[in-house]
Design a protein around this motif. Structure first.
Motif, PDB file in Angstrom:
ATOM      1  N   SER A  10       0.592  -5.642  -6.386  1.00  0.00           N
ATOM      2  CA  SER A  10       0.687  -7.073  -6.106  1.00  0.00           C
ATOM      3  C   SER A  10       0.691  -7.888  -7.402  1.00  0.00           C
ATOM      4  O   SER A  10       1.521  -8.784  -7.587  1.00  0.00           O
ATOM      5  N   LYS A  11      -0.222  -7.576  -8.298  1.00  0.00           N
ATOM      6  CA  LYS A  11      -0.303  -8.292  -9.580  1.00  0.00           C
ATOM      7  C   LYS A  11       0.931  -8.033 -10.439  1.00  0.00           C
ATOM      8  O   LYS A  11       1.410  -8.922 -11.138  1.00  0.00           O
ATOM      9  N   ARG A  17       0.819  -1.222   0.000  1.00  0.00           N
ATOM     10  CA  ARG A  17       0.000   0.000   0.000  1.00  0.00           C
ATOM     11  C   ARG A  17       0.847   1.264   0.000  1.00  0.00           C
ATOM     12  O   ARG A  17       0.431   2.292  -0.531  1.00  0.00           O
ATOM     13  N   ASP A  53      -3.918   1.349  -7.185  1.00  0.00           N
ATOM     14  CA  ASP A  53      -4.475   0.475  -6.169  1.00  0.00           C
ATOM     15  C   ASP A  53      -3.434  -0.559  -5.727  1.00  0.00           C
ATOM     16  O   ASP A  53      -2.592  -0.975  -6.516  1.00  0.00           O
ATOM     17  N   THR A  54      -3.512  -0.959  -4.482  1.00  0.00           N
ATOM     18  CA  THR A  54      -2.582  -1.947  -3.928  1.00  0.00           C
ATOM     19  C   THR A  54      -2.565  -3.235  -4.747  1.00  0.00           C
ATOM     20  O   THR A  54      -1.516  -3.831  -4.967  1.00  0.00           O
ATOM     21  N   SER A  55      -3.723  -3.660  -5.226  1.00  0.00           N
ATOM     22  CA  SER A  55      -3.794  -4.914  -5.991  1.00  0.00           C
ATOM     23  C   SER A  55      -2.990  -4.837  -7.288  1.00  0.00           C
ATOM     24  O   SER A  55      -2.466  -5.849  -7.756  1.00  0.00           O
ATOM     25  N   ARG A 106       0.130  -8.474 -14.268  1.00  0.00           N
ATOM     26  CA  ARG A 106      -0.336  -7.202 -14.831  1.00  0.00           C
ATOM     27  C   ARG A 106       0.868  -6.397 -15.282  1.00  0.00           C
ATOM     28  O   ARG A 106       1.810  -6.199 -14.513  1.00  0.00           O
ATOM     29  N   ARG A 140       3.741 -10.174  -9.291  1.00  0.00           N
ATOM     30  CA  ARG A 140       3.540 -11.578  -9.670  1.00  0.00           C
ATOM     31  C   ARG A 140       3.572 -11.790 -11.182  1.00  0.00           C
ATOM     32  O   ARG A 140       3.449 -12.921 -11.645  1.00  0.00           O
TER      33      ARG A 140
END
Length: 97
Positions: free
Chosen positions: A35-36, A21, A30-32, A42, A39
């Motif tokens: 993260s994506k 965050r 956004d935090t997601s 994205r 990994r």
């Protein structure tokens, strides 16, 4: 599938004890998404790579190189002629310098 760029970003973030965050807020996403991105799920825009380098106090050229390598890999990864195509590109890059 994890990417070279995503793995490097995660490593830098963890080494600096930054939460997802915290990085997301500074990048204004956004935090997601962070993260994506870590990994390899994205992609990130080229303009955001320089901003991430500043946030993570990382070498911009190194991050841009990893980002570009991942972009190339994504395009050619399933093509049986990928290796030959890369050799041709490398040869042409040497000629153009």
């Amino acid at each position: 599938m994890a990417t070279q760029f995503g793995e490097k970003i995660r490593k830098l973030r963890v080494m600096q004890n930054l939460l997802l965050r915290q990085v997301a807020t500074k990048l204004n996403v956004d935090t997601s998404i962070i993260s994506k991105m870590e990994r390899g799920e994205r992609p990130i825009k080229k303009e955001q790579v320089s901003i991430l380098a500043d946030i993570l106090k990382a070498d911009k050229a190194e991050l841009l190189t990893l980002w570009l390598a991942d972009q190339v890999m994504d395009v050619i990864k399933d093509d049986p002629l990928a290796d030959e195509a890369l050799k041709s590109v490398a040869k042409n890059l040497k000629k153009s310098k």
